[in-house]
Design an enzyme around this catalytic site. Structure first.
Site, PDB file in Angstrom:
ATOM      1  CB  SER A 132     -39.419 -53.361 -30.719  1.00 44.23           C
ATOM      2  OG  SER A 132     -40.233 -54.345 -31.325  1.00 44.23           O
ATOM      3  CE1 TYR A 145     -44.551 -51.969 -28.050  1.00 47.04           C
ATOM      4  CE2 TYR A 145     -44.262 -52.926 -30.238  1.00 47.04           C
ATOM      5  CZ  TYR A 145     -43.900 -52.835 -28.909  1.00 47.04           C
ATOM      6  OH  TYR A 145     -42.871 -53.610 -28.433  1.00 47.04           O
TER       7      TYR A 145
END
Length: 239
Positions: A132, A145
């Site tokens: 990501s 995260y």
């Protein structure tokens, strides 16, 4: 015809990748925790689809399921490690973060390790990991995260180096995605440059086929990645 195994295939990017690969004539094995959704995909795709309900954090069972699906397909060419999650709002902070780390980091690492060993014995193959843009950042509101995406990026870099030191043709591809409309992001605020799952999956497949080491989805996120690397830490600390 390629044989592809996708984790986290019951929704979002995983589901769309399975559908698009199947439309191209490839065999697709899919795992996820929601049996009904896997069965719906099987019905939609047909004989090219192979499914098994699985929680990938159960490492012992995961190995058995991966091997079973590979046997059913008659081999494996590409393993796409897509299973992942964001913070679960209804759980206490530590319980939420520990589950996220267990899935995004530990289960990912286990899948990568399994795929590498399989492809090393086979002599060829491709491992694809869903990183990501968060791999380039850290944020006080999403510590676990962003850290998990850092882990994925660095783990894949190490395995790419490892692949060059074994007598096998193993490609290790990291996908750094920006914002994509999925169930996980539908309630997120402040999103921009948002791509549909269809467009994102289409670009991912092209990048995977080219055997790239790292690529951004959508392509414009490469610009922000360049900027992010130039911003000093004291600025991030104030955001």
């Amino acid at each position: 015809m390629k044989k592809i195994l996708i984790t986290g295939a019951t929704s979002g990017i995983g589901r769309e990748l399975a559908l698009q690969y199947a439309q191209q004539g490839h065999k697709v094995a899919m795992v996820g925790r929601r049996t009904e959704r896997l069965e719906e995909l099987k019905d939609q795709i047909g004989d090219q689809a192979f499914i098994h309900t699985l929680d990938v954090t159960d490492h012992e069972k995961a190995e058995q399921v991966y091997q079973q699906l590979i046997d059913e397909m008659g081999g494996l060419d590409v393993m796409i490690l897509n299973a992942g999650m964001g913070r679960i709002q209804m759980l206490p902070p530590w319980e939420s973060e520990s589950k996220l780390i267990e899935l995004n980091a530990l289960a990912f690492a286990h899948g990568c390790h399994f795929a590498f060993d399989y492809f090393k014995k086979q002599g060829h193959g491709q491992i694809v990991g869903m990183s990501s843009m968060a791999a380039l950042l850290a944020h006080h509101r999403a510590a676990a995260y962003t850290a998990s995406k850092h882990f994925i990026a660095n783990y894949m870099t190490s395995y790419r180096q490892k692949a060059k030191r074994v007598p096998a043709d193993i490609t290790v591809t990291e996908i750094r995605a920006g914002y994509i409309w999925t169930e996980m992001t539908e309630r997120a605020r402040g999103m921009f440059w948002v791509a549909s799952t269809e467009k994102a999956a289409e670009q991912m497949i092209k990048g995977i086929e080219k055997g790239k080491n790292i690529f951004y989805v959508t392509k414009r996120w490469r610009i922000l990645a360049w900027v992010a690397k130039l911003v000093p830490e004291w600025i991030w600390n104030r955001i």
